[in-house]
Enzyme design. Sequence first.
Site, mmCIF file in Angstrom:
data_model
loop_
_atom_site.group_PDB
_atom_site.id
_atom_site.type_symbol
_atom_site.label_atom_id
_atom_site.label_comp_id
_atom_site.label_asym_id
_atom_site.label_seq_id
_atom_site.Cartn_x
_atom_site.Cartn_y
_atom_site.Cartn_z
ATOM 1 N N TRP A 180 -7.415 -2.949 2.934
ATOM 2 C CA TRP A 180 -6.272 -3.704 2.406
ATOM 3 C C TRP A 180 -6.015 -4.876 3.339
ATOM 4 O O TRP A 180 -5.968 -4.710 4.554
ATOM 5 C CB TRP A 180 -4.995 -2.853 2.308
ATOM 6 N N GLU A 221 -7.834 -1.750 -1.905
ATOM 7 C CA GLU A 221 -6.451 -1.569 -2.365
ATOM 8 C C GLU A 221 -5.894 -2.907 -2.847
ATOM 9 O O GLU A 221 -5.946 -3.903 -2.135
ATOM 10 C CB GLU A 221 -5.590 -1.037 -1.208
ATOM 11 N N LYS A 223 -2.829 -5.484 -4.508
ATOM 12 C CA LYS A 223 -1.386 -5.696 -4.317
ATOM 13 C C LYS A 223 -0.933 -6.881 -5.150
ATOM 14 O O LYS A 223 -1.694 -7.824 -5.366
ATOM 15 C CB LYS A 223 -1.100 -5.948 -2.832
ATOM 16 N N ASP A 255 -1.889 1.689 -5.019
ATOM 17 C CA ASP A 255 -0.653 2.017 -4.300
ATOM 18 C C ASP A 255 0.453 1.755 -5.306
ATOM 19 O O ASP A 255 0.577 0.630 -5.810
ATOM 20 C CB ASP A 255 -0.547 1.123 -3.063
ATOM 21 N N HIS A 258 2.598 -1.389 -5.511
ATOM 22 C CA HIS A 258 1.932 -2.684 -5.572
ATOM 23 C C HIS A 258 1.795 -3.268 -6.967
ATOM 24 O O HIS A 258 0.868 -4.036 -7.237
ATOM 25 C CB HIS A 258 0.547 -2.587 -4.934
ATOM 26 N N HIS A 282 -2.449 5.541 -2.953
ATOM 27 C CA HIS A 282 -1.408 5.519 -1.928
ATOM 28 C C HIS A 282 -0.125 5.843 -2.666
ATOM 29 O O HIS A 282 0.260 5.125 -3.592
ATOM 30 C CB HIS A 282 -1.285 4.136 -1.281
ATOM 31 N N ASP A 290 7.984 -3.497 -3.059
ATOM 32 C CA ASP A 290 7.130 -2.593 -2.290
ATOM 33 C C ASP A 290 7.821 -2.205 -0.985
ATOM 34 O O ASP A 290 7.335 -2.482 0.105
ATOM 35 C CB ASP A 290 5.799 -3.315 -2.010
ATOM 36 N N ASP A 292 8.419 0.704 0.283
ATOM 37 C CA ASP A 292 7.892 1.876 0.979
ATOM 38 C C ASP A 292 8.971 2.826 1.461
ATOM 39 O O ASP A 292 8.947 3.284 2.599
ATOM 40 C CB ASP A 292 6.954 1.446 2.127
ATOM 41 N N ASP A 322 1.821 6.850 1.704
ATOM 42 C CA ASP A 322 1.935 5.549 2.397
ATOM 43 C C ASP A 322 3.357 5.014 2.245
ATOM 44 O O ASP A 322 3.664 4.340 1.268
ATOM 45 C CB ASP A 322 0.915 4.559 1.814
HETATM 46 C C1 RNT Z 1 0.516 -2.508 2.366
HETATM 47 C C2 RNT Z 1 -0.426 -1.472 1.928
HETATM 48 C C3 RNT Z 1 -1.200 -0.769 3.016
HETATM 49 C C4 RNT Z 1 -0.353 -0.421 4.227
HETATM 50 C C5 RNT Z 1 -1.036 0.443 5.230
HETATM 51 C C6 RNT Z 1 -0.298 0.500 6.525
HETATM 52 O O1 RNT Z 1 1.295 -2.992 1.368
HETATM 53 O O2 RNT Z 1 0.236 -0.517 1.149
HETATM 54 O O3 RNT Z 1 -1.818 0.335 2.505
HETATM 55 O O4 RNT Z 1 0.845 0.176 3.843
HETATM 56 O O5 RNT Z 1 -2.325 0.046 5.388
HETATM 57 ZN ZN ZN Z 2 -0.835 1.208 0.565
#
Ligand code: RNT
Ligand code: ZN
Length: 415
Positions: A180, A221, A223, A255, A258, A282, A290, A292, A322
């Site tokens: 990523w 990955e 986004k 993820d 994303h 993720h 995003d 998290d 994640d």
């Molecule tokens: C970032 C991505 C990625 C990170 C990690 C730390 O938006 O989700 O996966 O969160 O690599």
């Molecule tokens: Zn991620």
Amino acid sequence: MTRYDEAKAIYAKLGIDTDAAIAKLKSIPVSIHCWQGDDVIGFDHDGPLTGGIQTTGNYPGKARTPDELMADMDKAMSLCPGAKKVNVHACYAIFEDGFVDRDKLEPKHFKKWVEFAKARGMGLDFNPTFFSHPKVKDGLTLSSPDEETRKFWIEHGKACVRISEYFAKETGIPCVMNIWTGDGYKDIPADRMGPRVRYKESIEEILSEPFDKNLVKPCVESKVFGIGVESFTAGSAEFSLTFAATHDGCLPLMDNGHYHPTEVVSDKVPALLTFFPEIALHITRGVRWDSDHVLLFDDETREIAKEIVRCDALDRVYMALDYFDASINRIAAWAVGIRSWQKSLLLALCTPNERLRELQDTNQLTELMVTMEECKTLPFGDVWQKYCEVCGVAGDASWFEEVKAYEKEVLSARK
Ligand code: RNT
Ligand code: ZN
């Protein structure tokens, strides 16, 4: 008759074997991200987290050293049921005989992580770190127009392939290596294809490093946007999905933070499983973006787990958590998220999926709705309690007492 016995009988009437669900879930590994413990900082630099992602909050007691981070992970994992893997980022390299930059990383810099995982019978997953580093030039790494910059990050990626293979060989468990980058532009770019062509070529160069496809599972990955890169992301959904689809052995990684807020990864899981032998996830919780936030036992989390189980794909989906919340106790953040995903998977395994499918395929959609609603109030809590008991952890919130004690004895001493 115990509450579990009663619950078991109720589920049996629907054709669900709760003992089998518990036995199955116990063996399914979920990858636990080391980066919740120190707000995604790592051990290879002093600077802040940069590159399109952000942690917010300043809760005291974050891990400052490898020993602290590993002890905190141990604590968190001890409070949660289920099989685990450890997910490490390259910035968590441990330099015992001198610092090297990311393009020069070697397996030996992760020896302690291997020892940690092996001692616990766990596998390891890995991530090159394309952020929080001075060589991120104008917000770009693998897609940079600057050859020296691009080269540096390609070398980093190749080093990470070698380290991933070392992880797999040492632990005997395949290593998922996720690529990523936060590469993108804050404002409207003039050239959207150039960065993507360079990104494609860079990942191809990284994957030209020889590795055993049974041991290393490289992923890309995607986004939609990142903080400070709102207008353009090189690794968009279409880019990453097409890359994985056209490069043998490369997996798409979704993820769920994303995507646009009304898109759901639960629907994308079966779409991708139609084509890919294996995919990676993720699992996180975005709040408006995003962000998290800590994973909860909420509707979409449950829906993602349901899709994996309905597709009979527990062995085709690499599941990793994640998220990173720096505003609350970090051990509790880990535990709530891990437990929420375990709950979601167990609930999915205690759903009469075959019966529901039959109702759909025979167009009995009224009964399908009625049955799905009925499932929501089945005595799932009693099955969860049993699962936790079988795994030797608390089924109720009493695990939090241990977190409070750990905070008092260990975390509060960190300044
Ligand atoms: C970032 C991505 C990625 C990170 C990690 C730390 O938006 O989700 O996966 O969160 O690599
Ligand atoms: Zn991620």
